[in-house]
Design an enzyme around this catalytic site. Structure first.
Site, short mmCIF file in Angstrom:
data_model
loop_
_atom_site.label_atom_id
_atom_site.label_comp_id
_atom_site.label_asym_id
_atom_site.label_seq_id
_atom_site.Cartn_x
_atom_site.Cartn_y
_atom_site.Cartn_z
N CYS A 109 0.82 -1.23 0.00
CA CYS A 109 0.00 0.00 0.00
C CYS A 109 0.85 1.27 0.00
CB CYS A 109 -0.94 -0.01 1.19
SG CYS A 109 -1.86 -1.54 1.31
N HIS A 255 -2.96 6.83 2.67
CA HIS A 255 -3.49 5.55 2.17
C HIS A 255 -4.84 5.31 2.83
CE1 HIS A 255 -4.10 1.42 1.34
NE2 HIS A 255 -3.72 0.98 2.53
N ASN A 285 -10.37 -0.06 0.45
CA ASN A 285 -8.90 -0.12 0.41
C ASN A 285 -8.45 -0.75 -0.90
OD1 ASN A 285 -6.20 -0.78 0.74
ND2 ASN A 285 -6.42 -1.57 2.82
O1 UT7 Z 1 -3.76 -1.54 3.88
C1 UT7 Z 1 -3.37 -2.15 5.08
C2 UT7 Z 1 -4.26 -3.35 5.27
N1 UT7 Z 1 -5.05 -3.53 6.43
C3 UT7 Z 1 -5.62 -2.64 7.26
O2 UT7 Z 1 -5.42 -1.48 7.20
C4 UT7 Z 1 -6.52 -3.17 8.35
C5 UT7 Z 1 -6.42 -2.42 9.64
N2 UT7 Z 1 -7.37 -2.92 10.62
C6 UT7 Z 1 -8.69 -2.65 10.55
O3 UT7 Z 1 -9.12 -1.93 9.67
C7 UT7 Z 1 -9.59 -3.23 11.62
O4 UT7 Z 1 -8.82 -3.91 12.58
C8 UT7 Z 1 -10.67 -4.18 11.04
C9 UT7 Z 1 -11.72 -3.39 10.28
C10 UT7 Z 1 -10.02 -5.22 10.12
C11 UT7 Z 1 -11.40 -4.93 12.16
O5 UT7 Z 1 -11.94 -3.99 13.09
P1 UT7 Z 1 -11.75 -4.21 14.67
O6 UT7 Z 1 -12.41 -3.08 15.32
O7 UT7 Z 1 -10.29 -4.40 14.92
O8 UT7 Z 1 -12.60 -5.51 14.94
P2 UT7 Z 1 -12.15 -6.96 15.45
O9 UT7 Z 1 -11.44 -7.70 14.37
O10 UT7 Z 1 -11.45 -6.85 16.76
O11 UT7 Z 1 -13.54 -7.65 15.69
C12 UT7 Z 1 -14.48 -7.14 16.68
C13 UT7 Z 1 -15.74 -7.97 16.60
C14 UT7 Z 1 -15.51 -9.48 16.65
O12 UT7 Z 1 -16.57 -10.06 17.36
P3 UT7 Z 1 -16.40 -10.51 18.91
O13 UT7 Z 1 -15.25 -11.47 18.91
O14 UT7 Z 1 -16.09 -9.24 19.64
O15 UT7 Z 1 -17.72 -11.09 19.23
C15 UT7 Z 1 -15.59 -9.89 15.21
O16 UT7 Z 1 -16.00 -11.25 15.06
O17 UT7 Z 1 -16.44 -7.72 15.38
C16 UT7 Z 1 -16.66 -8.97 14.68
N3 UT7 Z 1 -16.55 -8.73 13.24
C17 UT7 Z 1 -17.58 -8.40 12.46
N4 UT7 Z 1 -18.89 -8.24 12.73
C18 UT7 Z 1 -19.68 -7.90 11.70
C19 UT7 Z 1 -15.41 -8.74 12.50
N5 UT7 Z 1 -15.72 -8.44 11.22
C20 UT7 Z 1 -17.06 -8.23 11.19
C21 UT7 Z 1 -17.94 -7.88 10.15
N6 UT7 Z 1 -19.24 -7.73 10.46
N7 UT7 Z 1 -17.52 -7.68 8.88
#
Ligand code: UT7
Length: 328
Positions: A109, A255, A285
């Protein structure tokens, strides 16, 4: 002598997938995606190749430019259509740039800003490449991705993030302009393997490898923290190199990985969010393409004026990060 951006272009595939449509395939919903990422929709290539999008963005950026004067094409990508030829070589042929040398780079990226850094250096110093009378007077830098082909469509934590598209910029070596004022390039060891995507190859008859495709994998929370910290480092690093401060920056073009990363970075840098170009809502993204696409969007707003100071920043797999300070 300065290396100035004289044209920008952008190309998105026709097919739009909204969060509501996505929720028909995976267990998610519009509210969660909007709140956690700021993404409302993404474009998904169905008939368009990475090259199609790269060439379309390039054609737009090159409007009014003598194609014979382009001595260099760099495409930043992690999703080329082919391992060889390089997408840059394909763009050179598709767009018709007879005097350009062309190659691809992979800096995830941060790729577009790595491309700016490389092009600036080559345009100022290279005498051995870029055939024709113009040498490296002008260069074309493109970020183009078809990320939806490497996305893990059963992982709701990541598949909601990505889209396809391309952005391009034409650079010109002009003794009367300042253009790119500084770049700050950084690589950190990805010791915890927070972002990876396996290359797909074919087994030779002499030994067996496990060739099961492994799609794009990332550890979201770790990447989130790395993103905010690295944006801070490369932005301040690039500004310090040229004796400017954060308050001198008119526009930040980061980005586009997550709207919350951009907000957190703005807070860490102590800058108002209004100075940040936010395009992630419309296209998600798109890795190396997001910075030139966001620059294009900023130009389209009509707010960008000659002489404005832009700080562009990227971060991603590798782990890599890059900042550039540009006088428009
Ligand atoms: O270009 C570089 C590439 N990558 C990035 O920039 C990614 C950077 N990171 C992020 O953008 C965020 O960490 C994410 C958007 C990927 C995830 O957000 P988060 O706030 O870190 O959520 P999490 O992974 O900690 O998940 C929180 C909860 C979980 O449920 P429990 O375990 O708390 O019950 C997940 O299972 O949200 C749940 N969850 C979802 N729920 C509905 C994860 N994805 C989803 C979804 N829809 N799509």
């Amino acid at each position: 002598m300065g290396i100035k951006i004289i044209g920008v272009g952008k190309s998105l595939p026709e097919r739009i997938v909204t969060n509501d449509e996505l929720s028909q395939y995976i267990d998610t919903n519009n509210e969660w995606i909007m709140e956690r990422t700021g993404i409302a929709q993404r474009h998904v290539a169905t008939t368009e190749s990475s090259l199609d999008m790269a060439a379309a963005a390039a054609e737009e950026a090159l409007q009014g430019v003598d194609k014979e004067s382009v001595g260099l094409v760099i495409v930043a990508t992690i999703t080329p259509d082919h391992v060889t030829p390089a997408m840059a070589a394909e763009v050179k042929m598709a767009v018709g740039l007879p005097n350009a040398v062309a190659f691809d780079i992979n800096a995830a990226c941060s790729g577009f800003i790595y491309g700016l850094w490389l092009a600036e250096s080559l345009m100022k110093t290279s005498t051995g490449a870029g055939s024709g009378e113009h040498g490296m007077k002008r260069a074309l830098i493109i970020g183009s991705e078809r990320l939806t082909r490497v996305t893990n469509w059963v992982d709701r934590g990541t598949c909601i993030l990505f889209g396809d598209g391309a952005g391009a910029a034409v650079l010109e070596n002009d003794p009367n302009e300042r253009g790119i004022l500084s770049t700050y390039i950084q690589n950190y060891d990805d010791v915890h393997d927070v972002i990876h995507c396996k290359a797909n190859y074919i087994n030779p008859p002499f030994w067996e490898d496990d060739l099961t495709p492994i799609p794009l994998y990332l550890r979201g929370r770790e990447v989130f923290k790395f993103a905010v910290n690295s944006i801070n480092e490369v932005t301040t690093g690039a500004l310090v190199k040229v004796g400017l401060t954060l308050d001198d920056v008119d526009w930040f073009v980061p980005h586009q990985a997550n709207g919350r990363i951009i907000s957190a970075a703005a807070k860490k840098l102590g800058q108002p969010l209004e100075k940040f170009q936010i395009s992630i809502d419309k296209s998600g993204n798109v890795s190396s393409a997001t910075v030139p696409m966001a620059l294009y969007d900023l130009k389209q707003t009509g707010k960008l004026k000659k002489g404005d100071i832009i700080a562009a920043m990227g971060f991603g797999g590798g782990l890599c990060a890059a900042g550039a300070v540009i006088e428009w």
